[in-house]
Every structure is written in C-alpha cells, then in structure tokens.
Design an enzyme around this catalytic site. Structure first.
Site, PDB file in Angstrom:
ATOM      1  N   ASP A  70     -16.951 -10.370  -4.032  1.00 12.17           N
ATOM      2  CA  ASP A  70     -17.736  -9.399  -4.811  1.00 12.17           C
ATOM      3  C   ASP A  70     -16.992  -9.323  -6.219  1.00 12.17           C
ATOM      4  OD1 ASP A  70     -15.526  -8.441  -3.074  1.00 12.17           O
ATOM      5  OD2 ASP A  70     -15.791  -6.610  -4.118  1.00 12.17           O
ATOM      6  N   GLU A 109      -9.683 -14.189  -4.342  1.00 11.58           N
ATOM      7  CA  GLU A 109     -10.441 -13.679  -3.302  1.00 11.58           C
ATOM      8  C   GLU A 109     -10.757 -14.392  -2.128  1.00 11.58           C
ATOM      9  OE1 GLU A 109     -13.524 -10.055  -4.764  1.00 11.58           O
ATOM     10  OE2 GLU A 109     -13.678 -12.087  -5.940  1.00 11.58           O
ATOM     11  N   SER A 143      -8.733  -0.318   6.301  1.00 10.00           N
ATOM     12  CA  SER A 143      -8.829  -1.257   7.554  1.00 10.00           C
ATOM     13  C   SER A 143      -7.232  -1.247   8.287  1.00 10.00           C
ATOM     14  CB  SER A 143      -9.185  -2.532   7.142  1.00 10.00           C
ATOM     15  OG  SER A 143      -8.330  -3.199   6.259  1.00 10.00           O
ATOM     16  N   SER A 178       1.109  -9.868  -0.614  1.00 14.34           N
ATOM     17  CA  SER A 178       0.927  -8.442  -0.475  1.00 14.34           C
ATOM     18  C   SER A 178       1.079  -7.742   0.807  1.00 14.34           C
ATOM     19  CB  SER A 178      -0.603  -8.004  -0.834  1.00 14.34           C
ATOM     20  OG  SER A 178      -1.430  -8.738   0.234  1.00 14.34           O
ATOM     21  N   GLY A 190     -15.895 -13.131   0.593  1.00 19.42           N
ATOM     22  CA  GLY A 190     -15.953 -11.723   0.008  1.00 19.42           C
ATOM     23  C   GLY A 190     -15.742 -11.690  -1.689  1.00 19.42           C
ATOM     24  N   LYS A 239       1.016  -1.342  -0.063  1.00 21.25           N
ATOM     25  CA  LYS A 239      -0.095   0.120   0.010  1.00 21.25           C
ATOM     26  C   LYS A 239       0.874   1.257  -0.039  1.00 21.25           C
ATOM     27  CE  LYS A 239      -4.413  -1.342   0.176  1.00 21.25           C
ATOM     28  NZ  LYS A 239      -5.387  -0.881  -0.821  1.00 21.25           N
TER      29      LYS A 239
END
Length: 325
Positions: free
Chosen positions: A214, A208, A82, A308, A212, A57
């Site tokens: 989506d 995923e 989060s 990640s 979750g 990030k």
C-alpha cells in the site's frame, strides 16, 4: 514566504530519546563478516528484537503514554494492534501505573496475545478481514473515557520510533542507505526524520511484503491508496492503507520502497537464525530479505538495517523456517 514545520522533527526525536533513557533498551548494533561478504558492503544491523516487548514499538508507545496527564492515566489507555504495539502499550501503561484495553484481531499470533495479557491488559477482539479496528477502538475509548494511543498515527509515537535510527547513526556515523520495514509507516517516518536531518545524503528505503504494498502504491500515486487486507506471514505489516500522518512524512522523506515475498522472508529468518544467531519475526526480517535478494540493487559502502522485532513463538518459527509451509 512562509514555511511549514513538519509534524515531527529531529528535536522531537531527541526529546523522545531523553524520555526513553533508562526505560527502553539501547539495543545492540550487530555486524557479520559473512553478511558483509554476501552483500558486498558494510552492514550494520540495529536489533530491535532485543527491545523491551521484543520490538521497536515500545519506544513510541512509552513516549506517547508518558506525556499523558495524571487524569488521563487514571482513566486508562486504549490501543489497537496485531500484537507488538499491543504489548508495548500494555507494558507502558503498567510502567506508568495505568490500565490498558487493547483491540486485537481474532487471528493475532497467540504468543503476542498471551504476552499482552501478561502485561495486564484487557483484550477486545475483532475480525481483521471484516471489521474496522480503528472504529472499534475509538468507540471503546469514548465509551470508557480512555485515551487512545494509536500504533503510528501520532507525532509522539513517530518520534519515539525514530529513536531506533537515532541510536543507530549515533553509533555508526553516517550511512549511505537505511532499510526499515513499512507497515503503518511510523518506524520509517521517525527514522527518516532523524537520519535525514543529521545526514541528508542517506537514502532511506522502506521494505513491504508483496501482498501489502500500500505504501509503494501510494507513493507512486502521490496519495494514499488502499489495497485488500494483506494475507502475508508478516502480520506486523498486514495493513491495507498508510496512515495519513505517516504518509505525509514518508512521501517527502523516503527514497523508495522495495517488496519481498513470503518465501524470501522465511529465508531471511533462517539466515538470521543460522548465521547471525538471532530470532526474527517475519516483519522484523523483511529488510534482511530485501538485502539478501538484492532488491536494493548495487549497494554503497555503508548500509544500516532496522530489524524491527522478534516476537514469534517456537512452534510458528519452526513451522515457517523448518518446513517452509
């Protein structure tokens, strides 16, 4: 005949790499004979758990924040997250001499909240299951005159995240398949942008958590689909709907989505710790879980994984990986 320029291009990712030079870490690409033998392929692990703040990030947060004007920086930056983007924005703001206010869920991992505060940010909490973090952050930014740096819905953020995959293929050359986690979709959108431009034959597959899915549902429907807020150990992927900007890229670039369960994520975390000697947080372990469970199917010769992040405290790691609870 007219053509539409994508919101993020390889040139944008390369420009982000220049801004990040000497600021972000060029993280290692690890190999393991044991993993190669298990997978039946040559596996290349891009270890973003060794990035500043312990996750990819920082790449997007710094790239976006570094493009703000002096006036914007003087008024401060807002973000919602989060945990990992929260830390990334907090550190980026500190590096650039700005202040940061971060909207975080009340149940965010304590270690991530403590780290965010440690970088000097102010924390404002909300209820993940009943509140709207975007609305809270936007209202806060408007009230205080802050500039909002979202975790994925921004072209400069996406371009910054894509530098992880750019570095990977610069080191390894062309890959047959790239696996990366999918939460809001910024990492895989930036990664696919870079990799597909350089090596169009590379298949890019997102991973995923089962709770979750989506993005998987959205890709199947051809439009963004919302799911209930996921209850999964992969807190970094506990989103209920893909980003609008990221989905516009991912529906064009991704070759598929695979799902992994929480128990499979735990097993991947254990494997990474015991055999690879690295610590991964649940979201960071989902691509490895997909590989170990064979979710991707028969593998071609050369496969890349973006691991990640590794932001998890010792107590939670022991609870997840020791007892399986």
């Amino acid at each position: 005949m007219t053509t539409t320029t994508p919101p993020v291009t390889l040139d944008d990712v390369r420009a982000a790499a220049e801004r990040l030079e000497g600021v972000a870490h060029r993280t290692p690409v690890l190999r393991s004979r044991t993993l190669d033998a298990l997978a039946g392929a040559e596996i290349h692990l891009k270890c973003e758990n060794f990035q500043r703040v312990g996750a990819f990030k920082f790449r997007g947060a710094y790239n976006a924040a570094s493009r703000l004007t002096p006036g914007q920086l003087s008024r401060g930056i807002a973000a919602y997250s989060s945990g990992n983007h929260a830390q990334a924005v907090a550190l980026a703001a500190r590096e650039l001499g700005a202040t940061a206010v971060i909207v975080m869920p009340e149940d965010a991992p304590p270690s991530k909240r403590a780290a965010t505060e440690g970088y000097g940010a102010e924390i404002v909490t909300y209820d993940r299951y009943g509140g709207d973090r975007v609305a809270v952050a936007e209202a806060l930014a408007a009230e205080r005159g802050l500039t909002l740096v979202p975790p994925y819905e921004h072209p400069h953020v996406i371009a910054g995240q894509g530098t992880a995959a750019l570095e990977l293929v610069e080191e390894t050359g062309a890959l047959d398949v790239l696996l990366a986690p999918v939460g809001g979709g910024g990492l895989i959108a930036g990664s696919a942008t870079a990799v597909k431009a350089l090596h169009p034959g590379t298949r890019v597959i997102g991973v995923e958590p089962e709770a979750g899915d989506d993005t998987r549902r959205s890709l199947e429907a051809g439009r963004r689909v919302a799911v209930p807020v996921p209850r999964t150990i992969a807190d970094g992927q506990a989103l209920h709907i893909p980003g609008e900007l990221t989905f516009s890229l991912n529906r064009r670039l991704l070759d598929g989505i695979v799902l992994v369960g929480d128990d499979e994520i735990r097993e991947a975390m254990r494997f990474a710790f015991e055999r690879l000697k690295i610590v991964l947080e649940p979201s960071g372990a989902t691509p490895l879980a997909a590989l170990l469970t064979g979710r991707v199917g028969p593998l071609p010769p050369r496969v890349g994984l973006i691991l990640s992040g590794g932001n998890i405290d010792a107590a939670r790691f022991a609870r997840l990986c020791g007892s399986g609870a």
